[in-house]
Design an enzyme around this catalytic site. Structure first.
Site, PDB file in Angstrom:
ATOM      1  N   LYS A 112      15.505 -15.556  14.150  1.00  0.00           N
ATOM      2  CA  LYS A 112      14.415 -15.072  12.940  1.00  0.00           C
ATOM      3  C   LYS A 112      13.329 -16.087  12.606  1.00  0.00           C
ATOM      4  CE  LYS A 112      15.264 -11.685  12.515  1.00  0.00           C
ATOM      5  NZ  LYS A 112      15.049 -10.850  13.548  1.00  0.00           N
ATOM      6  N   GLY A 119      10.582 -16.421  14.870  1.00  0.00           N
ATOM      7  CA  GLY A 119       9.418 -15.890  15.301  1.00  0.00           C
ATOM      8  C   GLY A 119       9.625 -16.029  17.044  1.00  0.00           C
ATOM      9  N   THR A 120      10.834 -15.678  17.556  1.00  0.00           N
ATOM     10  CA  THR A 120      10.961 -15.435  18.913  1.00  0.00           C
ATOM     11  C   THR A 120      10.243 -14.335  19.531  1.00  0.00           C
ATOM     12  OG1 THR A 120      13.371 -15.810  18.202  1.00  0.00           O
ATOM     13  CG2 THR A 120      13.009 -15.275  20.409  1.00  0.00           C
ATOM     14  N   THR A 121      10.076 -13.418  18.910  1.00  0.00           N
ATOM     15  CA  THR A 121       9.942 -12.109  19.512  1.00  0.00           C
ATOM     16  C   THR A 121       8.010 -12.168  19.693  1.00  0.00           C
ATOM     17  OG1 THR A 121      11.298 -10.630  17.883  1.00  0.00           O
ATOM     18  CG2 THR A 121       9.491  -9.325  19.064  1.00  0.00           C
ATOM     19  N   TRP A 122       7.479 -12.860  18.669  1.00  0.00           N
ATOM     20  CA  TRP A 122       6.043 -12.915  18.581  1.00  0.00           C
ATOM     21  C   TRP A 122       5.833 -14.265  19.735  1.00  0.00           C
ATOM     22  CZ3 TRP A 122       3.693 -16.837  14.377  1.00  0.00           C
ATOM     23  CH2 TRP A 122       2.326 -16.872  14.695  1.00  0.00           C
ATOM     24  N   HIS A 151      19.013 -18.116  22.343  1.00  0.00           N
ATOM     25  CA  HIS A 151      19.237 -18.781  21.275  1.00  0.00           C
ATOM     26  C   HIS A 151      20.168 -19.870  21.191  1.00  0.00           C
ATOM     27  CE1 HIS A 151      16.895 -15.903  18.944  1.00  0.00           C
ATOM     28  NE2 HIS A 151      17.558 -14.912  19.089  1.00  0.00           N
ATOM     29  N   ARG A 159      11.063 -22.417  12.061  1.00  0.00           N
ATOM     30  CA  ARG A 159      10.631 -21.742  10.774  1.00  0.00           C
ATOM     31  C   ARG A 159      10.971 -22.310   9.767  1.00  0.00           C
ATOM     32  NH1 ARG A 159      10.403 -15.185   9.660  1.00  0.00           N
ATOM     33  NH2 ARG A 159       8.627 -15.199   8.527  1.00  0.00           N
ATOM     34  N   SER A 215      14.552 -14.008   6.000  1.00  0.00           N
ATOM     35  CA  SER A 215      14.371 -13.071   7.208  1.00  0.00           C
ATOM     36  C   SER A 215      15.578 -12.459   7.716  1.00  0.00           C
ATOM     37  CB  SER A 215      13.416 -13.830   8.203  1.00  0.00           C
ATOM     38  OG  SER A 215      13.084 -12.823   9.388  1.00  0.00           O
TER      39      SER A 215
HETATM   40  P1  A3P Z   1      10.019 -11.778   8.748  1.00  0.00           P
HETATM   41  O1  A3P Z   1      11.595 -11.031   8.500  1.00  0.00           O
HETATM   42  O2  A3P Z   1       9.859 -12.927   7.578  1.00  0.00           O
HETATM   43  O3  A3P Z   1       8.880 -10.536   8.589  1.00  0.00           O
HETATM   44  P2  A3P Z   1      12.810 -13.255  15.423  1.00  0.00           P
HETATM   45  O4  A3P Z   1      11.668 -12.588  16.442  1.00  0.00           O
HETATM   46  O5  A3P Z   1      12.877 -14.745  16.014  1.00  0.00           O
HETATM   47  O6  A3P Z   1      13.695 -12.464  15.402  1.00  0.00           O
HETATM   48  O7  A3P Z   1      11.704 -13.548  14.191  1.00  0.00           O
HETATM   49  C1  A3P Z   1      11.376 -12.225  13.471  1.00  0.00           C
HETATM   50  C2  A3P Z   1      10.712 -12.631  12.328  1.00  0.00           C
HETATM   51  O8  A3P Z   1       9.211 -13.030  13.069  1.00  0.00           O
HETATM   52  C3  A3P Z   1      10.272 -11.681  11.465  1.00  0.00           C
HETATM   53  O9  A3P Z   1       9.915 -12.396   9.943  1.00  0.00           O
HETATM   54  C4  A3P Z   1       9.138 -10.851  11.833  1.00  0.00           C
HETATM   55  O10 A3P Z   1       8.454 -10.052  10.963  1.00  0.00           O
HETATM   56  C5  A3P Z   1       8.168 -12.069  12.389  1.00  0.00           C
HETATM   57  N1  A3P Z   1       7.048 -11.533  13.387  1.00  0.00           N
HETATM   58  C6  A3P Z   1       7.279 -10.597  14.450  1.00  0.00           C
HETATM   59  N2  A3P Z   1       6.103 -10.533  15.134  1.00  0.00           N
HETATM   60  C7  A3P Z   1       5.081 -11.325  14.430  1.00  0.00           C
HETATM   61  C8  A3P Z   1       4.014 -11.631  14.910  1.00  0.00           C
HETATM   62  N3  A3P Z   1       3.249 -11.231  15.775  1.00  0.00           N
HETATM   63  N4  A3P Z   1       3.548 -12.930  14.220  1.00  0.00           N
HETATM   64  C9  A3P Z   1       4.028 -13.366  12.946  1.00  0.00           C
HETATM   65  N5  A3P Z   1       5.363 -13.078  12.730  1.00  0.00           N
HETATM   66  C10 A3P Z   1       5.986 -12.267  13.494  1.00  0.00           C
END
Ligand code: A3P
Length: 319
Positions: free
Chosen positions: A62, A64-67, A125, A147, A155
């Site tokens: 949670k 910002g991994t996906t981003w 992770h 984060r 999150s």
């Molecule tokens: P929130 O729940 O605060 O919105 P992970 O990818 O590590 O699981 O983290 C998920 C978090 O990153 C979520 O935060 C998600 O909305 C946020 N996130 C996903 N894509 C993003 C992007 N392109 N830019 C910024 N935050 C992003």
């Protein structure tokens, strides 16, 4: 001492804690893990041999991994960067312990991010304290994102009930208590972050450490830095074309765009043992959202732990 490559885990000897619902965690090497995660992690430690050309994206969940999966894929595979418009980042860049090892869902060849053996991107992770032997066994690069602890907690609190497996409601009080005690998959958060942070100070040319807040505030600057670190810089000269590509990557991976691609809005597919819908990885994507949920007492409580763990270690972050 047993060699890491032959080590197996005797779960009956490990401390066990309830996380939420029917979800239990086991403590191993100072960190808490779900049983299937830990079994898969063991498989990773036994069998994953990083190539010197690998890029490993490490993170606590949670943060910002996906981003960053989307950004790294686009930076490294610049000519096929549009793949992120139609593929979920988790389907491009696999997570070692969830998609490639243990009860894996694919092979290295089946993900675009790992199919090219000379520039593979993988995520994990796993804490540095557990994974260091593997990543230090070659010259691979590591990118770590962290984060703000309170935003990470909020999150997570929103995220876990989205599981298709454990749907139980989760009180915010319980989420705060578990986070404070470090009881979460791959927790404690603080030890996870400090492990990679310290290593980034030791080996800055191999371990790139960035915060979600830095990346969010000045995305273009940091994407450029990342590209340099990864050995594929954007041309600095009068490279207008390269600058346009850079702008394109930043824009296509922005929360507004990334969360709106059809592949990322889907509730059909899922990732991980708790079966999170692909859409669950996008919520509001901002900074400071914890202020909308945590009470003053909760904030003070977490800030105190942040001071004790981060600030006392010299890492002035998270308050
Ligand atoms: P929130 O729940 O605060 O919105 P992970 O990818 O590590 O699981 O983290 C998920 C978090 O990153 C979520 O935060 C998600 O909305 C946020 N996130 C996903 N894509 C993003 C992007 N392109 N830019 C910024 N935050 C992003």
């Amino acid at each position: 001492m047993e060699d890491a490559s032959t080590e197996t885990i005797d779960f009956s000897s490990l401390p066990k804690e309830k996380f939420r619902g029917d979800d239990y965690l086991w403590q191993w090497k100072g960190f808490w893990f779900r049983q299937p995660f830990l079994q898969a992690a063991q498989d990773v430690l036994n069998h994953y041999k990083p190539l010197p050309t690998d890029t490993v994206l490490a993170s606590y969940p949670k943060t910002g991994t996906t981003w960053l999966k989307a950004l790294l894929y686009s930076i490294i595979n610049r000519s096929s960067r549009n793949s992120i418009l139609t593929n979920h980042p988790h389907m491009l860049v696999p997570t070692l312990e969830m998609q490639l090892y243990g009860p894996k869902t694919g092979s290295f060849d089946s993900f675009a991010g790992t199919a090219n053996s000379s520039a593979r991107i993988l995520a994990t992770h796993l804490p540095y304290q557990v994974f260091s032997g593997t990543i230090n066994s070659t010259d691979c690069r590591v990118v770590y994102i962290t984060r703000n602890p309170k935003d990470t907690l909020v999150s997570s609190w929103h995220f876990y009930p989205k599981s298709k497996e454990v749907k139980d409601p989760w009180s915010l009080e319980d989420a705060v208590e578990k986070f404070s005690k470090g009881i979460a998959n791959c927790g404690p958060y603080y030890d996870h972050v400090l492990g990679y942070w310290k290593e980034s100070l030791e080996r800055p040319n191999k371990v790139f450490f960035i915060t979600y807040e830095e990346l969010k505030s000045e995305t273009k600057i940091h994407v450029k830095r990342l590209a340099e670190f990864l050995g594929c810089p954007f041309d600095d000269g009068d490279g207008k074309e390269e600058d346009a590509v850079l702008d394109d990557i930043v824009s296509n991976c922005s929360f507004e765009k990334l969360s709106n691609y059809e592949a990322n809005k889907s509730d059909d597919g899922h990732v991980g043992w708790l079966k999170f819908p692909l859409s669950a990885f996008f919520r509001q994507g901002g900074m400071g959202d914890h202020k909308n949920y945590l009470t003053t007492e909760m904030i003070e409580h977490i800030d105190k732990i942040t001071e004790e763990k981060f600030h006392a270690s010299g890492f002035l972050y998270g308050i």
